[in-house]
Enzyme design. Sequence first.
Site, short mmCIF file in Angstrom:
data_model
loop_
_atom_site.label_atom_id
_atom_site.label_comp_id
_atom_site.label_asym_id
_atom_site.label_seq_id
_atom_site.Cartn_x
_atom_site.Cartn_y
_atom_site.Cartn_z
N LYS A 200 0.85 -1.18 0.00
CA LYS A 200 0.00 0.00 0.00
C LYS A 200 0.89 1.23 0.00
O LYS A 200 2.04 1.17 0.45
CB LYS A 200 -0.87 -0.01 1.27
CG LYS A 200 -2.10 0.84 1.21
CD LYS A 200 -3.29 0.13 0.59
CE LYS A 200 -4.47 1.06 0.44
NZ LYS A 200 -5.66 0.42 -0.08
N GLY B 133 -24.70 3.33 3.05
CA GLY B 133 -23.78 4.00 2.11
C GLY B 133 -24.14 3.68 0.67
O GLY B 133 -23.98 2.54 0.23
N GLY C 154 -22.81 4.80 -2.22
CA GLY C 154 -21.77 5.33 -3.10
C GLY C 154 -21.57 4.41 -4.29
O GLY C 154 -22.51 3.72 -4.73
N HIS C 155 -20.35 4.37 -4.79
CA HIS C 155 -20.06 3.58 -6.00
C HIS C 155 -20.44 2.11 -5.83
O HIS C 155 -21.03 1.50 -6.70
CB HIS C 155 -18.57 3.69 -6.35
CG HIS C 155 -18.19 5.05 -6.80
ND1 HIS C 155 -17.66 6.00 -5.97
CD2 HIS C 155 -18.28 5.63 -8.01
CE1 HIS C 155 -17.44 7.10 -6.64
NE2 HIS C 155 -17.81 6.92 -7.88
N VAL C 156 -20.08 1.55 -4.68
CA VAL C 156 -20.37 0.13 -4.46
C VAL C 156 -21.78 -0.07 -3.93
O VAL C 156 -22.54 -0.91 -4.43
CB VAL C 156 -19.36 -0.49 -3.46
CG1 VAL C 156 -19.67 -1.97 -3.24
CG2 VAL C 156 -17.93 -0.32 -3.95
P1 NAD Z 1 -17.96 6.02 -1.97
O1 NAD Z 1 -17.19 7.13 -1.37
O2 NAD Z 1 -18.34 6.07 -3.41
O3 NAD Z 1 -19.31 5.78 -1.15
C1 NAD Z 1 -19.42 5.89 0.24
C2 NAD Z 1 -20.85 6.33 0.53
O4 NAD Z 1 -21.05 6.27 1.94
C3 NAD Z 1 -21.15 7.76 0.08
O5 NAD Z 1 -22.35 7.81 -0.65
C4 NAD Z 1 -21.26 8.53 1.39
O6 NAD Z 1 -22.14 9.62 1.32
C5 NAD Z 1 -21.77 7.44 2.32
N1 NAD Z 1 -21.53 7.72 3.72
C6 NAD Z 1 -20.45 8.32 4.31
N2 NAD Z 1 -20.62 8.39 5.63
C7 NAD Z 1 -21.81 7.79 5.91
C8 NAD Z 1 -22.53 7.53 7.10
N3 NAD Z 1 -22.06 7.90 8.28
N4 NAD Z 1 -23.71 6.87 7.01
C9 NAD Z 1 -24.19 6.50 5.81
N5 NAD Z 1 -23.56 6.73 4.63
C10 NAD Z 1 -22.38 7.36 4.68
O7 NAD Z 1 -17.10 4.70 -1.66
P2 NAD Z 1 -17.19 3.29 -2.39
O8 NAD Z 1 -16.15 3.23 -3.45
O9 NAD Z 1 -18.61 2.96 -2.71
O10 NAD Z 1 -16.67 2.33 -1.22
C11 NAD Z 1 -17.50 2.04 -0.10
C12 NAD Z 1 -16.69 1.28 0.93
O11 NAD Z 1 -16.20 0.07 0.36
C13 NAD Z 1 -15.46 2.03 1.44
O12 NAD Z 1 -15.26 1.69 2.79
C14 NAD Z 1 -14.33 1.46 0.59
O13 NAD Z 1 -13.08 1.53 1.28
C15 NAD Z 1 -14.77 0.01 0.45
N6 NAD Z 1 -14.26 -0.64 -0.75
C16 NAD Z 1 -14.52 -0.13 -1.98
C17 NAD Z 1 -14.04 -0.78 -3.12
C18 NAD Z 1 -14.33 -0.24 -4.50
O14 NAD Z 1 -14.14 -0.98 -5.49
N7 NAD Z 1 -14.81 0.99 -4.63
C19 NAD Z 1 -13.30 -1.96 -3.01
C20 NAD Z 1 -13.08 -2.49 -1.72
C21 NAD Z 1 -13.55 -1.82 -0.61
#
Ligand code: NAD
Length: 348
Positions: free
Chosen positions: A82, A179, A181-183
């Site tokens: 990392k 949450g 977001g993207h995932v």
């Molecule tokens: P993202 O930033 O696109 O989405 C996160 C979402 O969580 C946002 O919509 C945000 O508004 C919401 N959020 C933040 N604080 C909050 C709270 N207190 N209560 C409710 N919602 C809240 O991130 P992502 O890429 O979707 O990733 C989500 C999680 O998965 C992260 O922890 C990331 O580390 C993990 N992750 C992501 C990937 C990936 O491919 N993107 C891979 C492995 C792990």
Amino acid sequence: MALTLTDLTAPQGFERLVLAQDPQAGLRALICLHSTTLGPAAGGCRMWAYADDDAAIHDVTRLARGMTYKNAMADLGLGGGKAVIIGDARTDKTPAMMRAFGEAVDALGGTYWTAEDVGISPADMAHAAEATRFAVGLSGASGDPSPWTAEGVFRCLRVGARHAFGTDDLTGRRVLVQGLGHVGLSLAEKLASAGARLMVTDIHQAALDDAATRLGATVCAPDAVFDQQMDILAPCALGGVLTRDTATALTATLVCGAANNQLADDGVADILAARGITYLPDYVVNAGGIISVASEIHGKPDAWRLDRLTAIAGRVDQMLTRARDTDQLPSAVADQMVHDMLTTRRAA
Ligand code: NAD
């Protein structure tokens, strides 16, 4: 050349910890190689305004070790590493800084592959890639890893449901996605299509309105998650959401989500188990993104990504069966599986 690399004393059990500095480009970064036993170390680059170097070292070592486990469980032929860039991603980041970071990665000669993490976008990674071929997750290559992460979580959640409820049919099952977001949004879409009774929460109202209108989801306030009645919790926002208190309040029978480091501390796993709640370790179920990135590293087609996704769901099945048969926590079984892989490879 303005860039300097300094080897710091790596913590016990870690292979290498490097401080990369280029004052002209404003770069101060740490790159940690936890293990290259199973292949070159791979893991994203995070940019964060750490309070001091110790905080950055704590984060990069913890994350690098986690990548060894994630990459091993996903059978990617990659070790764990990392990088963290110290600074505010909104105000301090420049193309020159990212190019200098790329030079630092390049100087490690392919022992570390980097990609995006918090604070780093595909456009930033493209600047790093101007200085190294060991930067991946680029637009036009493997692309956004999030849909792959969501698909992996969904497949593992179904396996978890089969173990927890005796069926992987999600029709009518109450699932709360924390949450969007993207995932999380992609996962929520899959759950809605599978007939789940979807509940969602986020700190952004627009995301909630969209899920309510388009997916028929019930909305809950971010601070009311642990007051809800549900069958499955899918944490897809932040780490550390399962504390001793929230684990005690949680009504779900199964926890399966994308967020990294969901358990605030190791003792939380025991509380969940004592309450009959199955927790699927985050690093096992959220590997879809790194699987996608690995396909770019290894130059593999979509079929390879799909095979690996299918394999992680199979491993969750194996892990839950072994946990039940040996009366262990699934997380302990998963850690043991990785430990065995590393020991076998070192012996070979
Ligand atoms: P993202 O930033 O696109 O989405 C996160 C979402 O969580 C946002 O919509 C945000 O508004 C919401 N959020 C933040 N604080 C909050 C709270 N207190 N209560 C409710 N919602 C809240 O991130 P992502 O890429 O979707 O990733 C989500 C999680 O998965 C992260 O922890 C990331 O580390 C993990 N992750 C992501 C990937 C990936 O491919 N993107 C891979 C492995 C792990």
